[in-house]
Design an enzyme around this catalytic site. Structure first.
Site, mmCIF file in Angstrom:
data_model
loop_
_atom_site.group_PDB
_atom_site.id
_atom_site.type_symbol
_atom_site.label_atom_id
_atom_site.label_comp_id
_atom_site.label_asym_id
_atom_site.label_seq_id
_atom_site.Cartn_x
_atom_site.Cartn_y
_atom_site.Cartn_z
ATOM 1 N N HIS A 179 48.096 30.191 44.324
ATOM 2 C CA HIS A 179 48.030 29.888 45.753
ATOM 3 C C HIS A 179 48.093 31.148 46.619
ATOM 4 O O HIS A 179 47.220 31.390 47.462
ATOM 5 C CB HIS A 179 49.179 28.968 46.172
ATOM 6 C CG HIS A 179 49.292 27.709 45.378
ATOM 7 N ND1 HIS A 179 48.195 27.050 44.853
ATOM 8 C CD2 HIS A 179 50.374 26.969 45.018
ATOM 9 C CE1 HIS A 179 48.606 25.974 44.208
ATOM 10 N NE2 HIS A 179 49.916 25.905 44.290
ATOM 11 N N TRP A 213 47.863 69.646 37.179
ATOM 12 C CA TRP A 213 46.944 69.671 36.045
ATOM 13 C C TRP A 213 47.241 68.471 35.149
ATOM 14 O O TRP A 213 48.313 67.880 35.217
ATOM 15 C CB TRP A 213 47.135 70.961 35.238
ATOM 16 C CG TRP A 213 46.976 72.208 36.043
ATOM 17 C CD1 TRP A 213 47.915 72.788 36.852
ATOM 18 C CD2 TRP A 213 45.810 73.033 36.130
ATOM 19 N NE1 TRP A 213 47.414 73.927 37.441
ATOM 20 C CE2 TRP A 213 46.114 74.105 37.004
ATOM 21 C CE3 TRP A 213 44.541 72.981 35.543
ATOM 22 C CZ2 TRP A 213 45.202 75.106 37.310
ATOM 23 C CZ3 TRP A 213 43.631 73.988 35.842
ATOM 24 C CH2 TRP A 213 43.960 75.030 36.723
ATOM 25 N N GLY A 242 42.482 10.302 34.338
ATOM 26 C CA GLY A 242 43.892 10.311 34.732
ATOM 27 C C GLY A 242 44.072 9.524 36.015
ATOM 28 O O GLY A 242 44.867 9.875 36.887
ATOM 29 N N ASP A 253 50.191 10.549 38.692
ATOM 30 C CA ASP A 253 50.831 10.846 39.974
ATOM 31 C C ASP A 253 49.878 11.501 40.963
ATOM 32 O O ASP A 253 49.844 11.136 42.141
ATOM 33 C CB ASP A 253 52.049 11.759 39.756
ATOM 34 C CG ASP A 253 53.228 11.004 39.154
ATOM 35 O OD1 ASP A 253 53.221 9.759 39.224
ATOM 36 O OD2 ASP A 253 54.141 11.651 38.621
ATOM 37 N N LEU A 254 49.121 12.507 40.517
ATOM 38 C CA LEU A 254 48.214 13.204 41.430
ATOM 39 C C LEU A 254 47.150 12.258 41.970
ATOM 40 O O LEU A 254 46.816 12.284 43.160
ATOM 41 C CB LEU A 254 47.558 14.392 40.718
ATOM 42 C CG LEU A 254 46.642 15.258 41.582
ATOM 43 C CD1 LEU A 254 47.429 15.934 42.695
ATOM 44 C CD2 LEU A 254 45.936 16.317 40.723
ATOM 45 N N ALA A 255 46.630 11.413 41.091
ATOM 46 C CA ALA A 255 45.623 10.440 41.517
ATOM 47 C C ALA A 255 46.200 9.468 42.534
ATOM 48 O O ALA A 255 45.564 9.150 43.545
ATOM 49 C CB ALA A 255 45.079 9.692 40.306
ATOM 50 N N LYS A 256 47.409 8.980 42.277
ATOM 51 C CA LYS A 256 48.045 8.028 43.195
ATOM 52 C C LYS A 256 48.304 8.651 44.560
ATOM 53 O O LYS A 256 48.063 8.031 45.599
ATOM 54 C CB LYS A 256 49.370 7.538 42.608
ATOM 55 C CG LYS A 256 49.251 6.667 41.371
ATOM 56 C CD LYS A 256 50.651 6.343 40.839
ATOM 57 C CE LYS A 256 50.602 5.594 39.524
ATOM 58 N NZ LYS A 256 51.963 5.368 38.976
ATOM 59 N N LYS A 261 62.104 27.877 45.371
ATOM 60 C CA LYS A 261 62.625 26.514 45.474
ATOM 61 C C LYS A 261 64.089 26.561 45.913
ATOM 62 O O LYS A 261 64.760 27.579 45.782
ATOM 63 C CB LYS A 261 62.482 25.785 44.138
ATOM 64 C CG LYS A 261 61.034 25.470 43.777
ATOM 65 C CD LYS A 261 60.947 24.578 42.563
ATOM 66 C CE LYS A 261 59.512 24.135 42.319
ATOM 67 N NZ LYS A 261 59.001 23.255 43.392
#
Length: 789
Positions: free
Chosen positions: A264, A615, A29, A33-36, A357
């Site tokens: 998280h 009880w 991947g 987006d996460l990589a970029k 949010k």
């Protein structure tokens, strides 16, 4: 060219330093987006940290995109990589050039692609005269793609024996306990536990990563403070100003609890609450202590949470997912959850988890607030921060953003001066006018990182160095889902409170906690639910009286029903104590009475607990400490919150001589003898029963004659449900009671309620129909869903 780059990179470690082997890092991947945003920068930081220390590297960016286009996209990302500010520019240029030469794109789409990758890595290592240390595969892809990729890696891309393999996964790891189990089982068929690294990037954030080291380095100061005697509450907060626009597909499936609280915030909670191992550098010890913290969490009830949804959310869902105009989502975008931990250190301390949010600010923090028992005779203007015990005492791990704008650790000056590693943390300069948590910054010992680093850079370093404590094991993951899934199920159809978003929220989302419950501070005047018609509220109905099977029937919405039953039990207790000096109450287990136990614990302070004997009506044949034990439920939701003398508590003796419900141990006879000795005429003042969907009550089941008649007061029975072995009061003993209350709740009971209303005295078919007190009173308590459907 690649060989030249490797030689250049290794130049600094060739002088008398033995090579540590070659490491291949494959980013799946690689153009997402996460990589970029984070992963390539994190890999570059890893190279900056490790270059010249003995390892050689190659970086493979992989995706489904064709090679030429993929390389072009990847090159664009790599060109934007930056060095830390404290790195000399010439050195930065040199290392960045090496990193670019060591990085290449490849398409990974078919089994043959993975086989080719494996062959290329082996060939490269052999040609360069190196030996392979290991491989890292980082899955920056959606979870639905995990299985196919894992299968290909396992079959075609494992390194030779002697080299390690590390596979890294991003959340979500399922959406409930069952799906998490299925995913874990699937991945476990391809990889060993020690090979898998599940990422929660909050564990890489600097303030969060410092919680355990801070506790360890300040053990002497904290040992006496970090417990229920001194901590008033713990707040774990993550607020965002952005909404879910553009992510409606993801958010509709997961919502705020699955998105942030289950992972998280829960991970942070364990870091605060866990017992400190002797050696926090031991990954195994840290992970084991985290698991023990999970196991001490008290189960969540529906009343443990409050939910909200910003008003524009449903419109965004309709647009992005092409929903019809009248569609109204029930997905929460805001949640507050009250968590309690049932152990000696934290008993009674509220842990507040909150995330949402479209709130008024972006900030994350962990705040430990200490009890203030001091009274100062001088006026506040004379209080000195380092000396006055009247000022608030708190420790804050400031994750980032907010008014401070950077990670920080804050300790009230009237607590102690903390010890932190000076090479990593420095004191914050005072900022006049800045107030945090009600006090000026000058009231705190405040520290910030010497060099700020993003979470992924930290975690990639930990992966490389095999620091498993910063990641989520299968066992801990499933423990988290065991904790959260029942709450999520109970909230599935709950209507969240609408809020406008941003500063306009005002006090609308403020909440309060009492006992085990959270409630909004401000009552909502109006709830708009388009196209669903008028939704009745509990307050719209009164408690109604009628008759059922020739006995009194009380019907109401659950909240009012439980309140009425609790009041009736208290009235019976007061009357019994006034006349006889004691009150004998027999309670059933299961889920229905939990709300009653909580109501008795938190709303009935005049209850004569000191004169009450408790009880059990029935018990599962499991150890009393087992989560399935009825006594354990009674202990968790009632006993630990009220003052019943321990000698007035009578659990069923199901665990004798290291055995469970063995007939030769005569546990049933022992309990019967105890009842005969302490309860006049073996006639309880009040017995609380339930009714199962099959018509069973206590642990007396259809088609089983055991306990339905005869002289036995207590019997061993067999349940069609696990655990099968049970101990139960017999029907003759139940019918000796002065009062029997039957609590029936939930839509699933509607069918059996109707059926039992029509049958006569047929206890062999419907044991509940055999509940007919000899001289006492039977009262039915049913909510509207059980009674009306």
């Amino acid at each position: 060219m690649l060989l030249a780059a490797m030689c250049l990179a290794l130049l600094g470690c060739l002088q008398a330093q033995e090579l540590k082997g070659h490491v291949s890092i494959i980013l799946l991947g690689a153009t997402g987006d996460l990589a970029k945003k984070y992963l390539w920068q994190g890999l570059f930081q890893l190279y900056l940290d490790e270059a010249g220390k003995g390892h050689s590297f190659s970086f493979h960016g992989a995706a489904l995109t064709a090679p030429q286009q993929g390389q072009k996209l990847m090159d664009k990302v790599l060109e934007s990589l930056s060095c830390p500010k404290d790195l000399v520019p010439s050195r930065c240029d040199e290392l960045k050039g090496q990193f670019l030469q060591l990085s290449q794109y490849r398409q990974l789409k078919t089994v043959e692609d993975y086989q080719t990758l494996n062959k290329d890595i082996e060939t490269q290592v052999q040609q360069d005269g190196l030996w392979e240390a290991g491989r890292i595969f980082y899955f920056s892809v959606p979870p639905f793609a995990y299985a196919d990729i894992a299968r290909n890696i396992n079959s075609s891309c494992r390194p030779h024996p002697g080299a390690w393999l590390r596979v890294v996964f991003e959340k979500p790891f399922g959406h409930d306990h069952l799906s998490a189990q299925q995913l874990a089982s699937e991945l476990g068929s391809f990889f060993q536990e020690e090979e898998m690294y599940r990422v929660d990037h909050y564990l890489g954030k600097q303030a969060v990563a410092q919680i355990l080291p801070f506790r360890d380095q300040n053990r002497k100061a904290l040992d006496g403070l970090w417990n229920r005697h001194h901590v008033e509450r713990v707040e774990i907060i993550l607020k965002e100003t952005i909404d879910a626009e553009g992510r409606a597909s993801f958010y509709e499936e997961y919502g705020v609890i699955r998105d942030t609280l289950q992972n998280h915030l829960t991970e942070i909670l364990t870091l605060v609450a866990m017992e400190l191992p002797l050696n926090i550098s031991s990954s195994a010890a840290v992970l084991q202590h985290k698991l023990w913290a999970f196991q001490a969490l008290r189960g969540l009830q529906k009343s443990s949470a409050i939910l909200g949804q910003y008003q524009a959310y449903s419109g965004q869902v309709r647009r992005e997912l092409q929903k019809p105009d009248g569609f109204q989502s029930l997905t929460p975008t805001f949640a507050g959850v009250l968590v309690h931990i049932d152990n000696l250190r934290w008993e009674g301390v509220p842990f507040i988890l909150m995330s949402g949010k479209a709130l008024d600010e972006r900030v994350g923090y962990v705040r430990i607030v200490f009890k203030n028992r001091a009274y100062c005779t001088q006026s506040e203007r004379h209080w000195v921060p380092e000396q006055s015990r009247c000022l608030p005492q708190q420790i804050i791990f400031y994750i980032g953003h907010g008014e401070l704008g950077h990670p920080a650790i804050l300790v009230s000056r009237n607590l102690f001066k903390p010890s932190l590693p000076t090479q990593k943390w420095k004191e914050v300069q005072d900022q006049p006018g800045l107030r945090l948590f009600g006090r000026p910054l000058s009231d705190y010992y405040a520290y910030r990182p010497v060099r700020e680093q993003d979470a992924y850079s930290t975690l990639l370093s930990h992966i490389f160095h095999c620091r498993k404590e910063s990641f989520i094991t299968t066992e801990n993951l499933l423990a988290s889902w065991v904790f959260w899934t029942p709450l999520l199920d109970s909230l599935a159809f709950e209507v969240p409170r609408p809020y406008p978003g941003g500063a306009e929220n005002g006090q609308l989302l403020d909440f309060e906690f009492s006992g085990g419950q959270l409630t909004f501070s401000q009552q909502q005047l109006e709830v708009l639910i388009p196209d669903l018609g008028s939704v009745p509220k509990p307050s719209d109905f009164q408690v109604l009286g009628a008759r059922y099977r020739q006995s009194p029937l009380i019907t109401a919405w659950p909240e009012e029903l439980i309140s009425k039953l609790a009041s009736d039990i208290e009235a019976a207790a007061v009357q019994a104590v006034r006349h006889f000096g004691k009150f004998h109450l027999a309670l059933s287990g299961g889920s229905s009475p939990i709300a009653l136990f909580q109501q008795l614990a938190t709303g009935h302070y005049s209850f004569p607990w000191a004169h009450t004997h408790l009880w059990l009506v029935d018990e599962r044949c499991v150890p009393l400490s087992d989560p399935d034990s009825n006594f354990q439920g009674l202990q968790a939701h009632l006993l630990q919150h009220v003052r019943v003398p321990y000698y007035n508590i009578h659990p069923m003796p199901v665990h004798l001589h290291q055995r469970l419900c063995a007939e030769e141990d005569q546990g049933a006879q022992t309990y019967a003898s105890e009842i005969s000795a302490l309860v006049a005429n073996s006639s309880f003042d009040l017995v609380l029963l339930g009714m199962g969907t099959d018509g069973h009550t206590a642990s007396l089941f259809p088609q089983s004659p055991t306990g339905l008649d005869g002289d036995q007061l207590v019997v061993l029975t067999e349940s069609p449900f696990r655990p099968h072995q049970r101990m139960s009061l017999s029907l003759p003993l139940i019918n000796r009671a002065k009062k029997v209350a039957v609590l029936v709740m939930g839509r699933t009971k509607r069918e059996i309620t109707t059926l039992v209303s029509r049958v006569g005295h047929e206890p062999k078919k419907w044991p509940i129909s055999g509940v007919v007190p000899l001289s006492g009173q039977l009262v039915w308590y049913m909510d509207y869903e059980a009674f009306l459907g």
